[in-house]
Design an enzyme around this catalytic site. Structure first.
Site, mmCIF file in Angstrom:
data_model
loop_
_atom_site.group_PDB
_atom_site.id
_atom_site.type_symbol
_atom_site.label_atom_id
_atom_site.label_comp_id
_atom_site.label_asym_id
_atom_site.label_seq_id
_atom_site.Cartn_x
_atom_site.Cartn_y
_atom_site.Cartn_z
ATOM 1 N N GLY A 1 0.848 -1.644 -0.256
ATOM 2 C CA GLY A 1 -0.068 -0.386 0.211
ATOM 3 C C GLY A 1 0.430 1.197 -0.148
ATOM 4 C CE1 TYR B 1 -2.978 -12.660 -3.096
ATOM 5 C CE2 TYR B 1 -4.038 -13.259 -5.156
ATOM 6 C CZ TYR B 1 -3.679 -12.203 -3.741
ATOM 7 O OH TYR B 1 -4.601 -11.455 -3.963
ATOM 8 C CE LYS C 1 -6.557 -13.385 -0.545
ATOM 9 N NZ LYS C 1 -6.517 -12.776 1.079
#
Length: 329
Positions: free
Chosen positions: A44, A158, A162
């Protein structure tokens, strides 16, 4: 469809300084809610939320969701949690496989543990990469089978992490009755998204505006459906306010489909750029054996439409023009 119109909630957004998180924070503040953001800024950016820091109903905490004591206080004070914090982006996952797994799995485990102590509703952001590289039976429905490559290919970290997150959330719902909603976004794009970690639309726009080659990996025939951020927020907020959505999984995307190759040419045209389109083999873009691509990824949106009336309406050209305007500023 049973959807509550909840006002003046206290909302906790993990990963709130990210692309989606910052827009979601803004949306809830505009709705009159109180928002607490936690983000470690690994992917971020503080620039995404600088305009929110002085808002009287916004709290920004720069820290990690692995800080259990801090997070417990934030969870105790909120009514609902959007769990968006995760290691994201192909480049970041390949360069940081261990920290990505820890952030995505342990981070989610902590969120669910703490939420369960107070039975706070959790909106869990998963991923369309859940479906893997399977090309048959598309568009993908929420109950479609998954097909991944070998564990030696880092790309699959990934999707696997998830999937574990989803299994955790479903287990908490089934065994503990923790209210959870799982959302699988499909290629959400818009202003504030960074191309640094592998997101293709902002990378193409930036390359085109700078006059650099627009780099397409592989032959560019990979096909994606592009979801503008405003449409994605409509879906997220509607699911968060729906009683019937609890314990369910939802695709969140659009039908605005194109190939990566066509996306590159469209960006070149919309920016009036002199950039060349350059096709880069995968083994030149990433270390050999670390990457496999997904050739087709499109969502079946029947379920989210039936539950909350979701209907994305921002087409790809409008979405790209908004991204271009943002980068020009």
């Amino acid at each position: 469809m049973s959807t509550r119109n909840v006002k003046n909630m206290k909302v906790l957004i993990t990963g709130g300084a990210g692309f989606i998180g910052s827009h979601l924070s803004e949306r809830h503040l505009n709705m009159g809610d109180e928002v607490a953001i936690i983000d470690n800024l690994s992917t971020g950016s503080i620039e995404n939320i600088q305009h929110l820091e002085d808002h009287p109903h916004c709290t920004v905490v720069i820290d990690d969701i692995l800080n259990t004591d801090l997070l417990r206080d934030l969870v105790d004070q909120c009514d609902i949690i959007y769990h968006l914090a995760a290691a994201v982006g192909v480049n970041f996952i390949i360069e940081n496989p261990l920290s990505s797994l820890i952030s995505n799995i342990r981070g989610t485990e902590i969120i669910l543990e703490l939420a369960n102590e107070r039975k706070k509703k959790v909106i869990l952001a998963s991923t369309s990469e859940i479906y893997g590289k399977k090309n048959g039976n598309v568009p993908f429905a929420e109950n479609s089978d998954r097909m991944l490559g070998p564990t030696t290919v880092i790309r699959w970290n990934y999707s696997t992490s998830k999937a574990v997150d989803e299994l955790f959330a479903l287990a908490y719902w089934r065994e503990k009755r923790l209210p959870c909603v799982i959302v699988r976004p499909f290629n959400v794009i818009g202003p504030r998204q960074s191309g640094h970690y592998g997101m293709v639309a902002p990378r193409f726009v930036k390359q085109a505006l700078l006059g650099h080659p627009i780099t397409v990996y592989g032959d560019g025939e990979q096909r994606r459906c592009w979801t503008y951020i405003d449409d994605a927020l409509d879906g997220l907020v509607a699911l968060a306010n729906s009683d019937e959505a609890v314990g369910e999984i939802f695709n969140l995307g659009s039908h605005f489909e194109t190939s990566i190759r066509d996306l590159a040419f469209r960006v070149k045209e919309l920016t009036s750029s002199d950039s060349e389109i350059e096709f880069v083999p995968y083994d030149q873009a990433w270390p050999k054996g670390t990457y496999e691509d997904l050739m087709y990824r499109a969502p079946d949106l029947t379920k989210i439409r039936d539950y909350v009336g979701y209907d994305p309406n921002v087409d790809l050209e409008s979405a790209l023009m908004n991204i271009i305007k943002y980068y020009k500023r």
